[in-house]
Every structure is written in C-alpha cells, then in structure tokens.
Scaffold this motif. Structure first.
Motif, PDB file in Angstrom:
ATOM      1  N   TYR A  20       0.824  -1.212   0.000  1.00 15.79           N
ATOM      2  CA  TYR A  20       0.000   0.000   0.000  1.00 15.79           C
ATOM      3  C   TYR A  20       0.855   1.258   0.000  1.00 15.79           C
ATOM      4  N   ASP A 256     -10.568   1.257   8.235  1.00 14.77           N
ATOM      5  CA  ASP A 256      -9.958   1.559   6.935  1.00 14.77           C
ATOM      6  C   ASP A 256      -8.529   1.028   6.861  1.00 14.77           C
ATOM      7  N   SER A 258      -7.163  -1.288   8.708  1.00 10.36           N
ATOM      8  CA  SER A 258      -7.123  -2.752   8.813  1.00 10.36           C
ATOM      9  C   SER A 258      -7.187  -3.387   7.428  1.00 10.36           C
ATOM     10  N   LYS A 259      -8.028  -2.817   6.559  1.00 12.21           N
ATOM     11  CA  LYS A 259      -8.139  -3.333   5.197  1.00 12.21           C
ATOM     12  C   LYS A 259      -6.871  -3.054   4.392  1.00 12.21           C
ATOM     13  N   HIS A 262      -3.890  -5.029   6.154  1.00 12.05           N
ATOM     14  CA  HIS A 262      -4.164  -6.464   6.315  1.00 12.05           C
ATOM     15  C   HIS A 262      -3.814  -6.955   7.712  1.00 12.05           C
ATOM     16  N   ASP A 264      -5.446  -6.726  12.068  1.00 16.24           N
ATOM     17  CA  ASP A 264      -6.608  -6.411  12.886  1.00 16.24           C
ATOM     18  C   ASP A 264      -6.225  -5.312  13.863  1.00 16.24           C
TER      19      ASP A 264
END
Length: 541
Positions: A20, A256, A258-259, A262, A264
């Motif tokens: 990301y 947001d 967490s996505k 990847h 928790d």
C-alpha cells in the motif's frame, strides 16, 4: 514526554514497507507527473506560438512572442497554481483529503484538453483562450501539492516517511522528461512527414500549416496520465489521521487501515474523546498558541519555498533563452518552426535526464539518513556557488570552446536544487503541522513558492529578454540579461539558505511528535527543536 498515541497511528508509524505504500506513491506521484508535464511543456510551445501567430510579414527573422505575452503565457498557470494551493489546501482540511483529491484531477483533465482547443485565426483570441484554460489547469495542479504531500505523510511510517513523500515529488522529474520526450516525438514525426529539407536549410521563418497541430497535441496529451490515475485515486480510503484526529472517528480509521494493512486494529474511541478534550489540541491556525508553537516554522517553510521557486522556475522557464544565448542550439533563423521545437525539447530533456531526475532520486535515497535540514542547506549553498560560477565569468563560458563547461555547471544547479530545497520544501510542511491544519499550512507554504515562481516568470524572464534587446541595441554582448539574472538568482539562493535555519528537522519523528498532538496540556512543546533527537536511519524500501 509524548502522551498516549492511538493504536492505529502507532501501527502506521511502525509499519514495515508494504504494497500500500508503493501504491500510494504511484497514485499520488502520477498527479505530480502530470503537473510537471503541464507546467514545463509550455517552454518549447511558446517558441512555436511566436512563429505561428506573431510572424511579421516581410521580416528577416522568425516571429517570437513579445516579452509581455511570453511572460503571461508562461506565468498564468503559476497564478492558477497559487490559487489552487490555497483553496484546495484549506478544503482538504475541511472536507477530508480523499473527497477533494478527485476534483483536482478532473480539473486537470478537462483544462489540458481545452488548452489545445484554442481555435481562432486571431492571435489575441488564441492567446486569451489559451491563458484562460491554463489558469484553471494550474488551479487543479495547485490542489495536488498539499493533498498529495499530506496523504503520503499520513500513510507513511515514521522511519521512511521522508523517502515516500520525496518519491511522490520525484515523479515531477519524470513528468519533465515525458514533456520533453513527447515534444521530441511529435515534432520529429511532423518534421519527417511535412518537411523535405535537412535542419538548417529551410527558408527563414518557415512555418508549415501543420505546425499549428504540434503545440495543441503536446498540451492535450497532459490529460492522459491524469485520466489513467483517476479511478485508483478514488479507491484510496481517507487517511487514518484525518479520520481519527480531525473527524474524531477512530473506529472508522481503524477499519480503513485494517483493510489497507491487512491486520486487525483495535479501536479505542474513548482515547479519541479524551485527546479531543486536551487544550493542546484546540488551537487554530490564527490563534496565539499556533503562532507560539508553529509561527516560525510556517515563516520558514514559506520563505524558503518562495526564494527557491524564484530561482528554480526562472531557470526552467528561460532555459530556451539560455540555450540560444550561449549558442548551444542553432539560432531561430537557421531552423523552421517544427525543427526549433525539436531542438529546444532535446536540450531540455538532456538537462532533465542528466541532472534534474538524478537530483530528485538522490533526495529519495538519502533524506531519511542525512535529514531534511542538511540536504536543504547543501542544496541552497551549491546553487549559490554554481550560479555565481556561471554569472561572474559569463563571457568566458559563452565562448564556443567553453560551452560544454557552461552546460555542465548549469546542469549542476538543477541537480542541487532537486537534491536540495526543491524536494525538502515540499516534504517538511507535510510533517510539522497539526493534522487539522496540515493541508492548509502546506498549501500556504506551496503558494508562497508559486508567488516566487510568478516573480520568476513575469519578472526575471521579462528582465532577461528586455535587457538583452536593450543592450544589444547599444552594442553590448548578447546574453547580458541572462548574466544579470543569474547573479540575482545566486544571491536569492544564498538568502534561502539563511532562512532554512527556521525550519525544524523532522527525521525519525512521528507526525504527532512534531505537531504536539499527543502532548498533554502542560507537556513539552513538540517539534520546536531544530535538530532531531532520534538518529535512527531509514529502512530499505
């Protein structure tokens, strides 16, 4: 000591380099790729516009834009950029980074296309229409500065944050190369198709009708990279720091990220509410507390960017005049219109490849190990030295046997502006101000830079051209305006080095440490130190 920090922000600060990060660099960087293409492709275009629309019938030399018209065509996009930086910087803090981010691209796409549709046989109408759309093109470009810098700073970890923000800005170098390369390609294609004579043998001032297509295609091509980026820009989530610290929704910020990361992340909304009650988090941009904590920082980022852009944009925008003055490209009368575009674009692309692009990526490589402050001081100092080294013995360098030396020194000024203040003035304002005014303060700093660029475009470009004409009429050597401009720009670079001492070092610190957003009411004033306390170097990307 720093107070508690939200889990989602801790996770971002300590995250290893992930996909990301790279995606954010590319998506944000493509905006700067487009910005640089649109702003700097105008230089070879102005040569062509002069040939097509300002050719005097019966004249013995090719037409050229009058100095006042050339200054407006070169500078109007910068005026729009200044306005866009202020407006979108403010809007990014009010509505959120993501909600505003797509608006800038749409504006750039539409106005790039419209700039090439300035159809009329009347020169005044063409110039007016072109300038109108380039103003709004600049308005969209201006929004990309504070938004891209802020988004990248808020996505990055603290160890390699400078590297990521600098990488976004470094895409500007590729945009400059792309503008020159595309100008080369288009002019070469048209020259091959419509010209029969080799370079230097066409009639004086020769301008084939097809030349009118060349500048339009070059300007309209700027819409392509912006259009390709729009979908991916809209898929980016809002930054966690805006969602948590400004919108006060830490739960959404954790969801947001967490996505994206990847992992928790645990939401601690109670901590957000507790932090929001701290007096240290309440001061606004025009408050006494902001002036006490960050007033000198804002003065430093504004003044250094202002002084840097006077020098940097002046050099970029009158490159073509310098190339002609020193004889590095043939005189205009020895080429037809399309050939002149080709030669100017070739010289600009060579300078960019050999000095501009390497300078950007040297900053990317070393900014998190050397630090922002040292790179900025080094850059300003070397710019000063090389500009004086060019200007003082100017007559020596412009002799035919010394032209290569002139080009080398001239290239080094670009290298050290980019491995120096041109990159660091973009990085630092995205790191040292609180989240709720981060985009606004970056926009104010960037707008100060564009004010300097406007002075360069309208002032130094006009000064160099008019001094050369006036002095030449009285028998002085050609290029005297360029020499005097280089002397002034060298002095300006030296003053920029002095103002750099107002800017704090942010290497190795979290954004909250620099802004004081995780300090308690009576805690230490974060970010006021002029040197880093954390000497940890950047991790490899």
């Amino acid at each position: 000591m720093a107070g508690d920090q939200l889990p989602v922000l801790k996770a971002l600060d300590s995250a290893k380099t992930q996909w990301y990060h790279i995606t954010a660099v590319v998506i944000s960087g493509m905006g700067f790729f487009t910005d640089a293409y649109d702003l700097f492709c105008i230089s070879p275009v102005t040569k062509l516009l002069g040939r097509i629309y300002f050719q005097v019938e019966g004249a013995k030399s090719p037409g050229s834009l009058p100095p006042n018209v050339a200054s407006v065509v070169n500078g109007v996009a910068l005026c729009g950029t200044l306005a866009g930086q202020l407006f979108f910087g403010w809007l990014g803090d009010k509505l959120g980074r993501k909600r505003v981010y797509g608006m800038t691209l749409l504006l750039m796409i539409m106005c790039s296309i419209a700039s090439g549709l300035s159809f009329s046989k009347e020169p005044k109408a063409v110039m007016t229409t072109l300038c109108f759309f380039r103003f709004w093109l600049g308005f969209g470009i201006g929004g990309d500065y504070p938004l891209s810098a802020t988004i990248m700073s808020e996505y990055a970890n603290k160890r390699t944050r400078g590297r990521f923000i600098a990488a976004v800005f470094a895409m500007q170098g590729f945009g400059i190369v792309a503008g020159g390369s595309f100008s080369l390609l288009i002019s070469a294609l048209f020259a091959a198709k419509f010209q029969s004579q080799p370079y230097g043998l066409d009639p004086i001032g020769s301008t084939v009708p097809q030349a009118d297509y060349v500048w339009r295609i070059i300007l309209m091509a700027g819409s392509v990279p912006a259009a390709l980026t729009y979908y991916w820009r809209m898929k980016m989530p809002e930054t966690a720091r805006y969602t948590a610290l400004v919108a006060k929704n830490e739960k959404q910020a954790a969801a947001d990220m967490s996505k994206v990361m990847h992992i928790d992340l645990k939401s601690e909304q109670e901590m957000v509410e507790k932090m929001a009650q701290k007096p240290a988090n309440e001061f606004g941009l025009f408050s006494v507390e902001f002036a006490r904590r960050h007033g000198f920082h804002l003065l430093g980022t504004m003044s250094t960017w202002f002084l840097l852009d006077i020098a940097y944009y002046s050099q970029n925008l009158f490159q073509k005049d310098i190339f002609s003055a020193i004889g590095w490209i043939p005189p205009a009368y020895a080429m037809n219109a399309i050939q002149e575009v080709y030669m100017v674009a070739k010289a600009q692309t060579l300078i960019a490849l050999c000095s501009t692009v390497p300078g950007y990526w040297f900053t990317v490589a070393f900014i998190d190990s050397i630090g922002r402050f040292k790179i900025q001081i080094l850059g300003f100092f070397m710019m000063t030295a090389f500009m004086f080294g060019l200007a003082i013995p100017y007559n020596y360098w412009t002799q035919k046997e010394h032209l290569i030396g002139f080009v080398v020194l001239y290239s080094l000024t670009f290298f050290f502006s980019n491995f120096g203040p041109n990159a660091t003035t973009f990085v630092v304002p995205a790191e040292i101000f609180p989240a709720r005014v981060r985009s606004t303060c970056h926009g104010i700093s960037a707008a100060s830079g564009k004010l300097g660029a406007i002075i360069g475009a309208f002032g130094f470009l006009y000064l160099a051209q008019n001094q050369d004409k006036a002095k030449a009429d009285r028998g002085y050597p050609a290029g005297i305006g360029v020499k005097n401009s280089l002397l002034v720009l060298g002095a300006i670079s030296f003053v920029g080095m002095l103002f750099s001492f107002l800017v704090p070092e942010s290497k190795g610190k979290s954004l909250e440490e620099m802004s004081g957003e995780n300090e308690n009411a009576n805690g230490a004033e974060a970010g006021l130190e002029q040197a880093p306390t954390n000497n940890q170097t950047a991790l490899d990307i």
